[in-house]
Design an enzyme around this catalytic site. Structure first.
Site, PDB file in Angstrom:
ATOM      1  N   TYR A 108       0.845  -1.188   0.000  1.00  0.00           N
ATOM      2  CA  TYR A 108       0.000   0.000   0.000  1.00  0.00           C
ATOM      3  C   TYR A 108       0.883   1.241   0.000  1.00  0.00           C
ATOM      4  CZ  TYR A 108      -3.425   3.332   1.725  1.00  0.00           C
ATOM      5  OH  TYR A 108      -4.255   4.416   1.880  1.00  0.00           O
ATOM      6  N   THR A 111       2.097   7.179   1.787  1.00  0.00           N
ATOM      7  CA  THR A 111       3.077   8.098   2.376  1.00  0.00           C
ATOM      8  C   THR A 111       4.208   8.448   1.413  1.00  0.00           C
ATOM      9  OG1 THR A 111       2.623   7.151   4.523  1.00  0.00           O
ATOM     10  CG2 THR A 111       4.696   8.321   4.309  1.00  0.00           C
ATOM     11  N   PHE A 141       8.636   4.406   3.027  1.00  0.00           N
ATOM     12  CA  PHE A 141       8.254   3.455   4.081  1.00  0.00           C
ATOM     13  C   PHE A 141       7.239   2.431   3.594  1.00  0.00           C
ATOM     14  CE2 PHE A 141      10.549   5.916   6.893  1.00  0.00           C
ATOM     15  CZ  PHE A 141      10.002   7.152   7.181  1.00  0.00           C
ATOM     16  N   GLN A 321      10.134  -5.028  31.587  1.00  0.00           N
ATOM     17  CA  GLN A 321      10.706  -4.572  32.856  1.00  0.00           C
ATOM     18  C   GLN A 321      10.657  -5.680  33.893  1.00  0.00           C
ATOM     19  OE1 GLN A 321      12.160  -1.737  33.287  1.00  0.00           O
ATOM     20  NE2 GLN A 321      12.276  -1.421  35.487  1.00  0.00           N
ATOM     21  N   GLY A 324      13.386  -8.121  34.140  1.00  0.00           N
ATOM     22  CA  GLY A 324      14.700  -7.662  34.594  1.00  0.00           C
ATOM     23  C   GLY A 324      15.678  -7.688  33.435  1.00  0.00           C
ATOM     24  N   GLU A 348      -0.235   3.995  10.068  1.00  0.00           N
ATOM     25  CA  GLU A 348      -1.691   3.966   9.864  1.00  0.00           C
ATOM     26  C   GLU A 348      -2.325   5.219  10.450  1.00  0.00           C
ATOM     27  OE1 GLU A 348      -3.645   1.323   8.558  1.00  0.00           O
ATOM     28  OE2 GLU A 348      -2.032  -0.086   8.212  1.00  0.00           O
TER      29      GLU A 348
END
Lengths: 367, 256
Positions: A108, A111, A141, A321, A324, A348
């Site tokens: 598609y 852009t 892109f 997180q 660790g 999008e």
């Protein structure tokens, strides 16, 4: 069924596809055989004819196996749908069946280097000469760019602004169609991203979808569904990450006991799960609204995309997180989910643009 | 004469990778409420084999059958989505379902196979929740049909079926005449994913409903479960310093 497919056919390869930047054509064709090539495309041209809600559920399940590949499958589905919905009979019969089986892949192209959020200002021109349009310009892109067969290109046939934009289908190997270098990305590495360059590219007028000037409208209609799909991918990733985090908390011990006994982590996990369920409900409501063409569909799709991609990124980030130091290692899947869905807050339509759409809807007289 | 219809008999079991199964507080059984159920993996293999035989044109029709409460219709739908033509749901619920064992199920399957004139009855070799491994064998005995159990390869040859069986000593090949009962073992095949179009089509396929009484089967169980206990918790091991110590300890607790 999608969950099983994700667990057996995608999950084991997710890390390898990311590391080696492999475009998993074989696996995607297997997915197409199960009907995932044209989920909401009509059956008479080879699609599965399912609803937006079914589609969201499917992409959520597939994303638990690999976000990047599922996201590409969703883009492919959107292109397929555009041809199915706005194309005439010849176009539908020519392109859709092969897209449904994934014998051919789609990209598609909206852009450009100079127009992202301000999509209506795009500069790629399409000059009518006889029975051909001559396309000049470049797109940035583009997911699948260079490796796909069918390119849905938004270009300017008329004057400035959205009403001057039309939508044409450009096939691979058309003279004048070339590609930029393969971009090196933080995530989404199982799909190649390249610039698409058009230099005096001759495209037959019969490849135009819909009327001249209808292009922007087609793009926006496609994006509503595309937003649901991308948000669904974020949801699948967050779902997988909550499970990964939970499993880790049960196993990892510090200070003499399993992390799962730690109240802060329990509360954090609870918040993650709650936001996951809330996201899922908003997204499914938006999918239903779109399916039923409700007047609030556009607004809901934007809200869903905004909320779900943001919350799910936070969930995946939190899950990392909780792992660790191990969460930072590529041996553990959680970091790939985080990297892969980070971009969902950008493409999008950026989450900032989502806010623009929602605000406009709220502040307009009829809103 | 090519065989007309094949019956695939399915069992609904507790999901195979469910982490924790609990024994009921009164030790009468295992908690099944709220535990995810799905088609028994060996039954999936049985369905796949039946659908394959139909695709190879050895048989005309595949009927998926299962006994149990309403939940079981979902399992039958999955079989329909994999390629079975129609389904039969024999409704058994409540106390009857809890007491239902291989003998009752075998009686039902046998009655149905006779009524519908099946040429082949294919089952999974055992259900992964109770591991009984009896239903197929009992069904064959009730029908007085030959049986090919633990099948890892099935070939139809005219009026006969060649079955390669996995046995303790290796592989045994037998030839049995139809009608016959087969039970599927792990390596028979790899079940297919149901495709989206087939899942949609399956919604329209017929599932007939009936009760054991309609088949003249009495559900009274001759087996009474006295008690269900969890396996004993693993005791800590004991470390010894030398081989002599080890031998002494083994002698002391009567092992050698």
């Amino acid at each position: 069924m999608a969950f099983d497919f994700a667990a057996h056919e995608m999950s084991p390869h997710m890390a390898e596809w990311d590391e080696k930047e492999i475009f998993p054509v074989e696996t995607m064709r297997k997915a197409a055989q199960l009907g995932f090539g044209g989920i909401y495309v009509q059956p008479e041209v080879g699609g599965s004819g399912l609803s937006r809600l079914d589609t969201s559920v499917i992409f959520e399940a597939l994303s638990t196996g690999c976000v990047s590949t599922t996201a590409y499958i969703s883009i492919h589905n959107m292109c397929n749908w555009m041809i199915d919905t706005f194309g005439n009979t010849e176009q539908r019969e020519k392109f859709c069946p092969e897209l449904c089986t994934m014998d051919k892949f789609a990209s598609y192209c909206l852009t450009e280097p100079g127009s992202g959020s301000d999509a209506a200002s795009l500069l790629t021109t399409a000059k009518l000469e006889g029975d051909h349009y001559i396309l000049n310009g470049s797109k940035a892109f583009i997911s699948g760019g260079g490796d796909t067969d069918v390119y849905i290109v938004m270009c300017r046939t008329g004057g400035k602004g959205p009403k001057g934009i039309s939508c044409v289908v450009v096939e691979k190997d058309t003279p004048g169609l070339s590609f930029g270098k393969k971009e090196k990305k933080v995530g989404w590495n199982s799909q190649p991203t390249r610039a698409v360059i058009l230099e005096d590219c001759h495209v037959p007028v019969t490849n135009r979808l819909g009327q001249e000037g209808q292009g922007f409208n087609i793009a926006m209609r496609g994006l509503n569904g595309g937003r649901i799909n991308i948000a669904s991918c974020s949801l699948g990733a967050a779902h997988a990450c909550v499970q990964l985090a939970r499993d880790h908390l049960l196993v990892r011990k510090q200070f003499g006991e399993a992390l799962s006994n730690n109240q802060f982590l329990q509360f954090k996990l609870a918040e993650m799960a709650t936001k996951l369920v809330a996201s899922r409900l908003l997204l499914r409501e938006a999918a239903v609204a779109l399916q039923e063409s409700r007047s609030d569909a556009v607004s809901l799709c934007s809200m869903a995309k905004l909320f779900v991609t943001d919350e799910c990124f936070n969930i995946c980030n939190q899950a990392l997180q909780m792992h660790g130091g191990y969460g930072y290692l590529k041996d553990y899947a959680v970091q790939q989910f985080v990297r892969d869905i980070r971009v969902h807050q950008i493409l999008e339509g950026t989450n900032e643009v989502m806010r623009m759409i929602i605000a406009r809807s709220l502040l307009s007289e009829s809103g | 004469m090519s065989p007309a219809s094949v019956f695939v008999c399915l069992s609904l079991t507790l999901l195979s990778d469910y982490p924790v199964i609990r024994v009921k507080p009164d030790n009468s059984g295992v908690v099944t409420d709220g535990v995810k159920h799905s088609m028994n993996p060996f039954c999936e293999i049985a369905v796949e084999e039946a659908v394959k035989l139909k695709e190879k044109k050895f048989i005309k029709e595949v009927v998926a059958v299962s006994c149990g409460p309403t939940q079981v219709t979902e399992t039958i739908r999955t079989a329909l989505a994999m390629g079975c033509d129609r389904g039969i749901h024999v409704e058994v619920s409540g106390k009857d379902y809890e007491a239902m064992g291989p003998l009752q199920i075998a009686k039902i399957f046998a009655a149905l196979a006779k009524k519908e004139e099946a040429s082949l009855v294919i089952l999974g070799k055992q259900a992964i929740d109770d591991d009984c491994n009896q239903t197929g064998q009992m069904t064959a005995a009730l029908l007085d049909w030959p049986q090919g159990t633990f099948a890892s390869e099935v070939t139809i040859d005219g009026e006969k079926v060649k079955v390669v069986r996995e046995i303790d000593g290796g592989l045994e090949t037998i030839k049995i005449s139809m009608p016959a009962v087969l039970t599927a073992d792990l390596r028979l095949n790899t079940p297919r994913y149901a495709t989206l179009p087939n899942i949609m089509k399956a919604k329209k396929k017929k599932i007939a409903n009936m009760k054991p009484a309609d088949l003249g089967v009495d559900m009274v169980s001759r087996v009474e479960v006295l008690r269900v206990d969890e396996p004993p918790t693993r005791l800590a091991g004991v470390k010894v310093e030398t081989v002599d110590d080890l031998v002494a300890k083994l002698k002391a607790n009567g092992t050698i």
